[in-house]
Design a protein around this motif. Structure first.
Motif, PDB file in Angstrom:
ATOM      1  N   ARG A  91       0.849  -1.195   0.000  1.00  0.00           N
ATOM      2  CA  ARG A  91       0.000   0.000   0.000  1.00  0.00           C
ATOM      3  C   ARG A  91       0.888   1.250   0.000  1.00  0.00           C
ATOM      4  NH1 ARG A  91      -5.165  -1.222   4.074  1.00  0.00           N
ATOM      5  NH2 ARG A  91      -5.910  -3.067   2.923  1.00  0.00           N
ATOM      6  N   ILE A 105      -2.578   0.545  -4.403  1.00  0.00           N
ATOM      7  CA  ILE A 105      -1.940  -0.771  -4.340  1.00  0.00           C
ATOM      8  C   ILE A 105      -0.890  -0.832  -5.436  1.00  0.00           C
ATOM      9  CG2 ILE A 105      -2.260  -3.257  -4.474  1.00  0.00           C
ATOM     10  CD1 ILE A 105      -5.102  -2.889  -3.497  1.00  0.00           C
ATOM     11  N   ASP A 288       0.279  -5.143   1.547  1.00  0.00           N
ATOM     12  CA  ASP A 288      -1.173  -5.087   1.643  1.00  0.00           C
ATOM     13  C   ASP A 288      -1.676  -6.356   2.337  1.00  0.00           C
ATOM     14  OD1 ASP A 288      -4.014  -5.397   0.924  1.00  0.00           O
ATOM     15  OD2 ASP A 288      -3.661  -3.628  -0.310  1.00  0.00           O
TER      16      ASP A 288
END
Length: 489
Positions: A91, A105, A288
């Motif tokens: 992220r 992302i 992430d």
């Protein structure tokens, strides 16, 4: 706004070296977004293609698009990169109105691929490879629209979540010209591999330029600035030239270079500062938690490598070695896959590579530009152009007549030989007819005829031209020249 220094200033290249690295964002040719099933179609009604995932709504989970992974892998292999078996999505945290999640992302410390290269040389004996640091996958942000409502900025999130690869070069580029060549080679590879349509007008290919300068002979890099979101090759080249001149002038004046983001104004041919430049720590990257590491098997990577087509450098070499095409012509013939494919079809249809290259680079590309059509579906087929070339090479139609026939073939389904017969453009080689035309021209141009017969040989071309006009290009110019020369022989 910042402009170039006065033209009479010393050339900064005599004192400074330009150092450029390029970051290219390329939209992958998928029908849906990278983490959801929304469409990626261009030009639709704003915010039509959105869902809880690309809007960043609480509880929505991303699911990776397998086709995007395939295309990204294919691109990395085409750029001679090492594709890693394991890469990680992260992220990238920043706040902007068109980024609904508050983060993008992307991939950070473990990208899809690294250590590639693109050759920007225009001479096979002097290769100039530009290194590729990394190729990584990421999602696009939305779009801020400033001209829809007076005094307001509108947000269109159709692009949010569109699959991208970012191709990051090493700081190996030393001229605006080589930056342009690098980008053109890169675009060709993306088109040949069908990874992307690379349409810069629609935002499928966007370029960020990192620029610094240093004194000639220094090894340490200078402070860099970044010019964002360029969407034309000419804009990239011109902005590099202007920013190089600006930084050199600042250093000459003792003004330090500030690390910042710049914007290019193509309409005004100027650059201006936008904001201070962030570093990677500003984005607070972390893996992430909703996406596991991307694992690619050796077999998958090998399959994608085997599926690569013949790439532009290899095709250029084959055109020069096998067909005898010159290096500049091979560059033009391989500029896009539809041009290269069409050229090879015309060669097969005509069995004359030299004439095929001449026709494709001449009237065919001119017609393609005028009609705005791809050569995948050309206005005149390769087979009919091949038949036209065979008529020309056999001397059955003149070069001028062949071009007239080509123009007619765009709107006429007849075969070239039938069309030439109908239009009276088949070349006349019969001496009786040719002599009659010569005699008619001599009667119409007695002064020129008399001077020619008296030995003024340079008038032969004038007389040949006059006979060609009288015959409506039907006369065989070679036989005409022989018959005229015999009259003073």
């Amino acid at each position: 706004m910042m402009a170039l220094p006065e033209a009479n200033q010393p050339d900064p290249a005599s004192r400074y070296e330009l150092v450029v690295g390029l970051e290219v964002h390329c939209q992958l040719a998928t029908t849906t977004k990278i983490f959801c099933g929304c469409l990626t179609s261009f030009g639709d009604e704003p915010n039509r293609h959105t869902c809880p995932v690309c809007l960043g709504l609480p509880g929505a989970l991303p699911v990776l698009n397998a086709h995007a992974v395939l295309l990204a892998t294919r691109a990395a292999l085409a750029f001679q990169c090492q594709v890693h078996n394991i890469s990680v999505f992260a992220r990238k945290n920043y706040f902007y109105p068109d980024l609904p999640k508050g983060y993008q992302i992307s991939q950070f410390d473990r990208p899809l691929a690294s250590a590639g290269t693109i050759d920007v040389s225009d001479d096979a004996t002097n290769p100039r490879p530009i290194g590729i640091t990394r190729v990584h996958m990421e999602e696009d942000a939305g779009k801020s629209v400033h001209d829809r409502f007076a005094g307001w900025t509108a947000i269109d999130l159709n692009r949010a979540g569109t699959p991208l690869i970012e191709i990051v070069s090493e700081p190996d580029i030393r001229s605006a010209r080589d930056a342009g060549r690098y980008l053109r080679q890169l675009k060709q590879v993306l088109e040949y591999t069908e990874v992307s349509d690379a349409n810069m007008e629609e935002g499928s290919l966007r370029v960020d330029v990192n620029i610094s300068v240093r004194r000639l002979g220094d090894s340490a890099l200078g402070t860099k600035t970044e010019i964002k979101n360029l969407n034309t090759f000419s804009g990239v080249e011109r902005s590099i030239e202007m920013e190089f001149a600006r930084q050199c002038a600042a250093l000459d004046a003792g003004v330090p270079i500030v690390q910042q983001t710049m914007l290019w104004d193509g309409a005004r041919n100027a650059i201006r500062p936008a904001r201070s430049k962030e570093g990677s720590h500003d984005y607070r990257y972390f893996p992430d938690p909703d996406l596991p590491p991307l694992v690619l098997t050796d077999a998958f990577i090998a399959t994608q490598r085997d599926a690569l087509p013949e790439l532009p450098p290899a095709r250029r070499r084959r055109f020069t070695d096998h067909f005898g095409v010159t290096i500049p012509d091979a560059e033009q013939l391989t500029a896009a896959p539809d041009i290269a494919d069409f050229f090879e079809q015309v060669v097969r249809a005509s069995d004359d590579a030299k004439r095929a290259a001449h026709w494709v680079l001449g009237v065919v590309l001119a017609t393609r530009k005028t009609h705005g059509e791809s050569l995948v579906h050309p206005p005149v087929s390769a087979e009919r152009i091949g038949a036209l070339i065979r008529l020309e090479s056999a001397g059955r139609v003149s070069n001028t007549a062949a071009r007239q026939l080509f123009a007619m073939l765009i709107d006429d389904d007849m075969e070239p030989v039938q069309l030439a017969e109908r239009e009276g453009l088949l070349q006349v080689t019969d001496d009786t007819a040719l002599i009659a035309w010569i005699d008619a021209v001599f009667a119409e141009m007695p002064a020129e005829a008399q001077r020619f017969l008296a030995g003024e040989a340079k008038l032969q071309g004038v007389l040949v031209g006059a006979v060609m006009r009288k015959s409506k290009s039907a006369a065989d110019p070679r036989r005409l020249s022989q018959l005229l020369a015999a009259r003073i022989g």
